[in-house]
Design an enzyme around this catalytic site. Structure first.
Site, mmCIF file in Angstrom:
data_model
loop_
_atom_site.group_PDB
_atom_site.id
_atom_site.type_symbol
_atom_site.label_atom_id
_atom_site.label_comp_id
_atom_site.label_asym_id
_atom_site.label_seq_id
_atom_site.Cartn_x
_atom_site.Cartn_y
_atom_site.Cartn_z
ATOM 1 N N ARG A 36 0.810 -1.222 0.000
ATOM 2 C CA ARG A 36 0.000 0.000 0.000
ATOM 3 C C ARG A 36 0.838 1.266 0.000
ATOM 4 O O ARG A 36 0.328 2.356 -0.237
ATOM 5 C CB ARG A 36 -0.941 0.002 1.200
ATOM 6 C CG ARG A 36 -0.267 0.087 2.541
ATOM 7 C CD ARG A 36 -1.267 -0.029 3.675
ATOM 8 N NE ARG A 36 -0.618 0.074 4.981
ATOM 9 C CZ ARG A 36 -1.247 -0.111 6.130
ATOM 10 N NH1 ARG A 36 -2.537 -0.405 6.134
ATOM 11 N NH2 ARG A 36 -0.604 -0.001 7.279
ATOM 12 N N GLY A 41 8.765 -2.089 2.663
ATOM 13 C CA GLY A 41 8.100 -1.992 3.956
ATOM 14 C C GLY A 41 8.715 -0.984 4.907
ATOM 15 O O GLY A 41 9.568 -0.178 4.538
ATOM 16 N N ALA A 184 15.471 -1.387 21.807
ATOM 17 C CA ALA A 184 16.375 -1.051 20.700
ATOM 18 C C ALA A 184 16.040 0.302 20.071
ATOM 19 O O ALA A 184 16.925 1.139 19.874
ATOM 20 C CB ALA A 184 16.338 -2.157 19.653
ATOM 21 N N GLU A 204 11.979 4.268 31.254
ATOM 22 C CA GLU A 204 11.741 2.849 30.994
ATOM 23 C C GLU A 204 10.895 2.247 32.111
ATOM 24 O O GLU A 204 11.193 2.418 33.286
ATOM 25 C CB GLU A 204 13.061 2.096 30.864
ATOM 26 C CG GLU A 204 12.957 0.582 30.851
ATOM 27 C CD GLU A 204 12.013 0.040 29.784
ATOM 28 O OE1 GLU A 204 11.182 -0.820 30.123
ATOM 29 O OE2 GLU A 204 12.100 0.486 28.618
ATOM 30 N N HIS A 447 44.708 -12.099 14.963
ATOM 31 C CA HIS A 447 45.176 -11.048 15.875
ATOM 32 C C HIS A 447 45.807 -9.917 15.074
ATOM 33 O O HIS A 447 46.564 -10.172 14.141
ATOM 34 C CB HIS A 447 46.213 -11.619 16.838
ATOM 35 C CG HIS A 447 46.823 -10.586 17.746
ATOM 36 N ND1 HIS A 447 46.167 -10.090 18.850
ATOM 37 C CD2 HIS A 447 48.028 -9.940 17.690
ATOM 38 C CE1 HIS A 447 46.938 -9.201 19.453
ATOM 39 N NE2 HIS A 447 48.065 -9.079 18.769
#
Length: 468
Positions: A36, A41, A184, A204, A447
């Site tokens: 739509r 998305g 997130a 929160e 490393h």
């Protein structure tokens, strides 16, 4: 009037829908996808991709601000908020065009409009002008995604109280912002706005505070870092009301433990309290498709109780993540094709949060593993002991791993630090292959790299750590 017949019609073109469409086409099916708004998305156009573009702009701005730490002298820098927003939109537009190209490449028809189910394996598509066409398909996949969840005491007006979509397209940078929700979405936007100079307060509901679904050690570390950046964190707190009648917003916040209330003034309130599934007005009731608490009920291959109708992504149970929707779409289509695909292990889904430092995790938290009855071994390796992290100037954070003490099963991993969202896949693959801790220790890591911290954390769990 029936316009065309398809093997598969998918309603929704997000990361679940468009991926399912491509896989169906690869398997020889005639496919159409109903959208739509914009192909790709919410994730691609207003979520995952454009937010990461904004976060990169914030990160670059922070780097410039600390240039002298790297032996580089630069003049005073300023954040161009409008240009950052413009770049983010440009990245999203480019990605959307890319998905449109993939649709053409795979001969997938795009049906523009609002899709809804009809009886007789039909889909009605209503376009912007109000005209409706009907299409038939042997299989119909619902992939309609989700939207910002609205809290009863925090109605979104799109101006002073906004959702994540408006947060990435504001015309003007706010001087102050209250972010409601520390998952997130909340911590990512909090990082972005704080880094460019907005005064940020995070509220929160959960007692754990920032990223409350993550391991407690990760939550504590991110809270410490965010406070150091100058953000105010109000955990275990609820928004009682918001007064938007004046020039500023007056947010009444209540501490759930003490009952103490506080009024916080700000320019904008960002509601980041999760996602609600888009299951309204898509014909679920018409066909009698079963739901549970707003989510469509499906089996392990995403079949609903109505033959030929399937559902994936944010509208079914499971983590509301783009990569989960994509995996579900592929599994669903391969099952339709009779390939008998392996079902998804939802306990081995990586979660990533792209604030700075990044957060990534998979599997059990320490608390969750204990609650599940495991006798555990825990290993932790701080990036302050990593040569690569030190050299890069990003020594905040750590890697934490959890093993079953009896059989050596890799139960979970939790990371906070630079680029850890790129590192978590190693653990996901290791757990998929049922790798033990001893195998991880004996897997030679290059490393100097940040990934060495995974090997060192595993070694720490077995008392074999070298660099700590």
């Amino acid at each position: 009037m029936t316009a065309m017949n398809y093997d598969v019609i998918i309603i929704g073109s997000g990361p679940g829908g468009y991926v399912a469409a491509i896989r169906a086409s690869q398997l020889g099916m005639k496919v159409a996808i109903v959208e739509r708004e914009h192909v790709g998305g919410i994730c691609l156009n207003w979520g995952c991709i454009p937010t990461k573009a904004l976060l990169k702009s914030a990160q670059v701005f922070e780097y410039i601000g600390h240039a002298e730490d790297y032996g580089i002298k630069v003049g005073k820098s300023t954040a161009d908020f409008t240009a950052m927003i413009k770049r983010s939109r440009s990245v999203a537009d480019g990605m959307s065009k890319g998905v449109n190209f993939l649709m053409k490449k795979n001969k997938i028809d795009i049906l523009n409009g609002h899709g809804s189910l009809l009886r007789g394996k039909k889909v009605a598509v209503k376009d912007e002008s109000g005209k409706t066409k009907e299409y038939t398909a042997n299989h119909i996949i619902l992939a309609t995604g989700g939207r910002a969840r609205q809290l009863p005491n925090l109605p979104i007006d799109g101006t002073k109280v906004i959702g994540y979509r408006k947060a990435m397209s504001l015309e003007k940078q706010p001087k102050s912002m209250v972010v409601v929700g520390a998952g997130a979405i909340g911590v990512e936007f909090a990082y972005f706005y704080n880094s460019i100079g907005t005064e940020v307060t995070i509220v929160e509901f959960m007692e754990q505070g920032l990223v409350p679904r993550e391991d407690k050690d990760v939550s504590k570390e991110l809270t410490k870092i965010y406070k150091k950046k100058g953000m105010k964190i109000m955990a275990n707190s609820s928004v009682e009301s918001v007064d938007t009648t004046g020039k500023t917003c007056k947010v009444k916040v209540k501490n759930r433990k003490t009952g103490k209330e506080e009024i916080i003034e700000c320019d904008v309130v960002l509601s980041a309290a999760g996602v609600s599934p888009n299951t309204e007005n898509i014909g679920l009731e018409t066909l009698g498709i079963k739901t549970d608490r707003g989510l469509v009920e499906v089996d392990e291959y995403y079949r609903t109780n109505v033959a030929g109708v399937y559902a994936i992504g944010d509208i079914v149970k499971g983590q509301a993540l783009a990569h989960v929707a994509s995996a579900e779409g592929i599994t669903c289509v391969e099952a339709i094709a009779g390939l008998n695909p392996e079902t998804i292990d939802y306990n081995n889904i990586p979660g990533c949060t792209y604030c700075s430092p990044e957060v990534a995790s998979v599997g059990y938290t320490e608390e969750g593993a204990k609650a599940a009855g495991f006798d555990i071994k825990v290993g932790k390796f701080p990036f302050s002991a990593s040569g690569k992290a030190k050299a890069a100037g990003v020594s905040e954070g750590f890697v934490k791993v959890i093993f079953d003490a009896k059989y050596g099963e890799f139960l979970g991993a939790h990371m906070i630090g630079a680029n850890v969202t790129e590192m978590i896949a190693e653990v996901v693959a290791a757990r998929k292959l049922e790798t033990t801790g001893h195998t991880m220790i004996k897997t030679v890591h290059p490393h100097p790299t940040m990934s060495e911290a995974v090997m060192e954390a595993v070694a720490a769990a077995y008392d074999e750590v070298i660099h700590l």
